[in-house]
Design an enzyme around this catalytic site. Structure first.
Site, PDB file in Angstrom:
ATOM      1  N   ASN A 125     -12.437  -3.324   0.938  1.00  0.00           N
ATOM      2  CA  ASN A 125     -11.386  -3.325   1.708  1.00  0.00           C
ATOM      3  C   ASN A 125     -11.619  -3.202   3.376  1.00  0.00           C
ATOM      4  OD1 ASN A 125      -8.383  -3.363   2.744  1.00  0.00           O
ATOM      5  ND2 ASN A 125      -9.038  -1.287   3.336  1.00  0.00           N
ATOM      6  N   GLU A 126     -11.834  -4.435   4.189  1.00  0.00           N
ATOM      7  CA  GLU A 126     -12.428  -4.184   5.391  1.00  0.00           C
ATOM      8  C   GLU A 126     -13.566  -3.231   5.585  1.00  0.00           C
ATOM      9  OE1 GLU A 126      -8.707  -3.406   7.707  1.00  0.00           O
ATOM     10  OE2 GLU A 126      -9.571  -1.241   7.795  1.00  0.00           O
ATOM     11  N   CYS A 159      -6.320   1.042   2.884  1.00  0.00           N
ATOM     12  CA  CYS A 159      -7.287   2.226   2.815  1.00  0.00           C
ATOM     13  C   CYS A 159      -7.290   2.924   1.416  1.00  0.00           C
ATOM     14  CB  CYS A 159      -7.155   2.895   4.041  1.00  0.00           C
ATOM     15  SG  CYS A 159      -7.930   2.291   5.509  1.00  0.00           S
ATOM     16  N   GLU A 216       0.746  -0.984  -0.118  1.00  0.00           N
ATOM     17  CA  GLU A 216      -0.118  -0.046  -0.057  1.00  0.00           C
ATOM     18  C   GLU A 216       0.848   1.419  -0.109  1.00  0.00           C
ATOM     19  OE1 GLU A 216      -2.508   0.655   3.456  1.00  0.00           O
ATOM     20  OE2 GLU A 216      -3.805   2.105   2.192  1.00  0.00           O
TER      21      GLU A 216
HETATM   22  O1  AHR Z   1      -2.138  -1.496   6.644  1.00  0.00           O
HETATM   23  C1  AHR Z   1      -2.781  -0.173   7.148  1.00  0.00           C
HETATM   24  C2  AHR Z   1      -4.072  -0.120   7.056  1.00  0.00           C
HETATM   25  O2  AHR Z   1      -4.771  -1.022   8.103  1.00  0.00           O
HETATM   26  C3  AHR Z   1      -4.828  -0.460   5.798  1.00  0.00           C
HETATM   27  O3  AHR Z   1      -4.586   0.680   4.820  1.00  0.00           O
HETATM   28  C4  AHR Z   1      -6.274  -0.525   6.244  1.00  0.00           C
HETATM   29  O4  AHR Z   1      -6.782  -1.676   5.360  1.00  0.00           O
HETATM   30  C5  AHR Z   1      -5.810  -1.169   7.624  1.00  0.00           C
HETATM   31  O5  AHR Z   1      -6.875  -0.629   8.461  1.00  0.00           O
END
Ligand code: AHR
Length: 869
Positions: free
Chosen positions: A597-598, A470, A272
């Site tokens: 994503n989550e 995120c 990321e």
């Molecule tokens: O890994 C860091 C963050 O943790 C990611 O962006 C998110 O998906 C999670 O909350």
């Protein structure tokens, strides 16, 4: 939800039994003091504390006489507010609980003093809650003190729009808390009551319930407290916990006949753009803000110092212009208007530029004459004025022209800047000023920093997940990551605000991600937002509820289908030709797409996810869609996400959990009981977090311990990736990370070595084993783990032994059921003090003919690789 997580261990552990007995005794105390064991009925009081200070959530107290109230916990939160961004938001104000005749508890609460929404959640037992919703209400002003009544077969949610005398009351009607009527004025009085709890008046709602409701709430609190005490276990307590423990012996018999096939892609990486992982990180570009597109809105509070000239020093008259730019997506450029020759402009890189000595650096820039031609002397310099390399470019012509040159460095240097000096006092325009090391990973143009890409490749990851995290679902609707903005010529890409508070040039875009995957033989796993931004968004209002409008969903889905065509379509297809034009006529062989994503698994999410999922299934049944089950290992999003996965028959779901080492130690059975007929699991984000967030031997070994259980469950867990991967020292938004770096060095962590050892020593056949330890206490047993797999391609048996104890474990392997090749074993050992952040694995050769005994050091991971006949 796994209620009984730790109970099997408890049964075998005398200390645990004692603790549970003690808890039960404590629980009985207040009842006993009232002379009551089962009062039949009781009163429940739902309330919270002042939300302006801390994040409290819903508290519950009970009473048998409405006079003496007993707070459960005393401050145990039964549900937190998930509205808004982290920090000062996510507060629960004035909760109101309504108990419907069908047994459902409906809760509403205020979220803040400005948004026109309230939070709603429901539960059958006040312990497990359905995901929250925040209906956007078409009204002026905030929604304060919301409450629920029932009228004419409908629920009425009413509220005040201001505090004090100016307050007016309004309401919406609903039958399902999913769709709401338009707003109506209403005469209403607040039906909350005030009771005194431990001498403090609290405001909330009272409900008459049977005693067993209270009992279950108390038990759930006790279980939560018990678990939390387990999860808080750290090695700091080891001198007490293991005070009399001496060297142990272990006998490990690996059972050749008790085997199962496991995934061949268990270890991958989560990439990321967080912590300056991309620009200023793995992306090879050395010039910061090369296109003058930084903007104050990319930073919180509209930072005026974050602008088109960030990272630039311009020592002459100048302006930022946007008439006739190089490309409409790259609006701004720099115009120098010198009065004398020798005008200077400098780029400071990302906290300076580091170069190696005797290497080539590829320079490119777009330039046009504004008034007269010019000659640019372009040099890498330090503050003392020493030049490390230089080149010249002649500027002629009033149209944008891309120039290229090479700077060969004389010697290595750090904290340099790129200086452009004008030889004449004539005005010119500059844009897309770029400097790359020639030596990028795999010698790619627009490539990756060699050393960083190499240490990722060294993990031998079977897949790369990107672009988040995120970053994938973004901060508000406008910030959802759009893959189409990240492909094509660099000057035509559309830079994005990064959710982590900086700028993404997207020079490292989808083409570069896929190319990197191919270069390291890893499967690409793009994660695409499910039409909803991050539920913690700080922009875009109303948190999770701002899903893409339905009228935009068709186009959004088409973008995802286009991505599949871009990756896999023939070179003459519409999107395949874009890939081909970028230099890759062959398809990239995309097999997976993660959707979401989550996310908060709200109705808004479910509606959009289902549309996307069905469209991909229909158009591309060959693509495996990965769903999402929220940010935690339990709770409403996890439960609702799994429910949705069952309902839609999603092939795989993405689980996330960042937990303390104690959680990993006490949840090694997490997947043992997963239903094998359901979706496969991609453990997409996990890491062990200690206070202070180090990446040390303690966190790394608790991850190693857990990874042995992932191998054991490699028939249901298909993939896993530690998160996050990269972090620039001094520019982190998140710790711990796997790989730290500065402009010239890479610093690897114990956690990195665990990933590398598991990534390079995996197998596809898992063998059960019998482990006999000389000490069978639960605390000891849970800190020793074994996993045995066969690498079928090399016919090597790989045994991993983890010891998270402060004493050595003399381990004897019984491999009688295997045909070992003579003198054929190698061993990697990672060990150190739990606080050690710089331990590295040591390799040794092992003579198995002589002995199959190993000294498993205190706090260590050993990986033994044995050739079979
Ligand atoms: O890994 C860091 C963050 O943790 C990611 O962006 C998110 O998906 C999670 O909350």
């Amino acid at each position: 939800m796994r209620i009984t997580d730790d109970l099997p261990y408890c049964k075998t552990n005398y200390f645990c039994k004692l603790l549970v007995a003690l808890l039960l005794f404590c629980l009985a105390l207040p009842l006993k003091s009232f002379g009551i064991y089962d009062p039949g009925k009781a009163y429940l009081f739902a309330y919270t504390l002042d939300g302006s200070k801390d994040r409290h959530g819903l508290y519950i107290a009970w009473s048998t006489d409405k006079l003496n109230w007993h707070a459960i916990g005393p401050q145990h939160t039964f549900v937190y507010s998930d509205y808004g961004t982290w920090g000062a938001e996510k507060r629960m104000n004035n909760p109101f609980l309504y108990h419907h005749t069908d047994g459902t508890w409906h809760a509403v609460w205020g979220v803040n003093d400005h948004d026109a929404t309230f939070a709603y959640a429901s539960s059958k037992d006040l312990i497990h809650w359905k995901p929250q919703s925040y209906p956007p209400i078409n009204t002026d002003g905030p929604i304060l003190m919301p409450q629920i009544n029932r009228q004419g077969g409908e629920f009425i949610v009413s509220w005040k729009n201001a505090r004090g005398e100016k307050a007016e009351s309004f309401a919406v009607k609903t039958s399902d808390f999913s769709s709401y009527s338009s707003v109506i004025p209403i005469a209403t009085t607040d039906t909350r009551v005030t009771v005194e709890i431990d001498g403090t008046p609290e405001n909330g709602t009272i409900h008459e319930v049977s005693w067993d409701v209270i009992e279950k709430l108390i038990n759930s609190r006790d279980l939560a407290a018990y678990r939390s005490s387990l999860y808080r276990e750290t090695t700091d307590q080891d001198p007490q916990r293991f005070a009399n423990l001496e060297t142990l012996t272990a006998k490990v018999k690996v059972l050749a006949e008790r085997k199962k096939q496991i995934s061949d892609q268990l270890i991958g990486v989560f990439y990321e753009d967080i912590n300056y992982a991309a620009d200023g990180g793995i992306y090879g570009e050395l010039i910061q803000n090369r296109d003058f597109e930084y903007h104050p809105l990319e930073r919180k509070n509209n930072d005026p110092n974050w602008n088109a000239l960030t990272a630039w020093e311009v020592l002459t008259d100048h302006k930022i212009d946007s008439t006739q730019p190089i490309h409409k997506n790259n609006k701004h450029y720099l115009v120098l208007q010198p009065k004398n020759s020798g005008a200077l402009v400098r780029n400071l890189g990302y906290d300076g530029i580091s170069v190696k000595g005797g290497e080539k650096y590829d320079l490119s820039l777009f330039v046009k004459e504004i008034e007269g031609d010019n000659v640019l002397q372009i040099s890498l310099k330090d503050r003392q004025g020493t030049s490390y390399g230089t080149t010249q470019i002649r500027v002629k012509g009033t149209f944008w022209k891309k120039h290229k040159a090479v700077i060969k460095t004389k010697s290595a240097g750090d904290e340099l800047f790129l200086e452009i000096q004008l030889q004449k006092p004539s005005s010119i325009a500059l844009d897309m000023i770029s400097l790359f090391p020639r030596n990028t990973f795999n010698n790619r143009t627009n490539g990756l920093r060699q050393d960083l890409a190499q240490v990722i490749a060294d993990i031998n990851p079977k897949f790369v997940r990107f672009p988040g995290g995120c970053v994938a679902h973004g901060d508000g609707l406008e910030n959802i990551y759009n893959w189409k903005h990240t492909v094509g010529p660099l000057e035509a890409r559309i830079p994005q605000r990064n959710i982590w508070g900086y700028h993404q040039s997207v020079g490292l875009g989808y083409f570069e991600y896929f190319q990197f995957c191919e270069d390291i033989d890893a499967t690409p796993i793009p994660i695409i937002a499910a039409g909803v931004p991050c539920q913690n968004s700080s922009t875009g209002g109303a948190g999770q509820q701002c899903g893409l409008p339905m009228e935009e969903m068709d186009a959004y889905i088409q973008d995802i289908l286009d991505l599949i065509e871009w990756a896999n379509g023939p070179a003459d297809s519409k999107w395949g030709s874009v890939r081909a034009k970028a230099g890759h006529p062959k398809p990239f062989n995309l097999k997976y797409i993660g959707i979401g994503n989550e996310d908060l698994i709200s109705d808004v999410f479910i509606e959009r996810f289902t549309m996307i999922y069905n469209a991909i299934q229909k158009a591309h049944p060959e693509i495996t869609v990965i769903g999402t089950v929220g940010p935690f290992s339990s709770g409403s999003d996890y439960e609702e996400g799994w429910r949705l996965a069952d309902e839609l028959d999603i092939p795989m779901v993405d689980e996330h959990y960042y937990q303390p080492p104690g959680w990993f130690i006490h949840n090694q059975d997490f997947y043992d009981t997963y239903d094998r007929s359901k979706s496969k699991v991609y453990l997409g984000e996990y890491a062990a977090h200690l206070p202070g967030r180090p990446n040390n031997i303690e966190t790394a070994l608790s991850e190693a311990l857990y990874l042995t259980s992932i191998e054991r469950n490699g028939d249901i867990v298909e993939m896993s990736s530690y998160a996050p991967l990269l972090a620039k020292e001094g520019s982190t938004q998140w710790n711990p990370d796997l790989i730290y770096f500065d402009n010239s060095q890479v610093h690897l962590t114990p956690g990195y070595y665990v990933q590398k050892l598991f990534g390079n020593h995996g197998g596809t056949l898992y063998f059960d084993h019998q482990l006999k330890l000389s000490n069978n206490s639960g605390d000891v047993k849970k800190r020793v783990a074994v996993s045995s797999v066969l690498d079928e391609s090399s016919n090597e048996l790989i045994i991993k032994l983890v010891n998270l104890l402060p004493v050595a474990v003399e381990t004897q392997l019984d491999l009688d059921e295997f045909n070992l090749a003579p003198r054929s074993a190698s061993m990697h050992t990672l060990s150190g003090h739990p606080d050690d952040e710089s331990a590295t694995p040591q390799k040794s050769e092992v003579d198995l003919d002589n002995s199959k005994s190993f000294n498993l050091k205190p706090y260590s991971l050993q990986v033994i690789r044995i050739k079979l006949l």
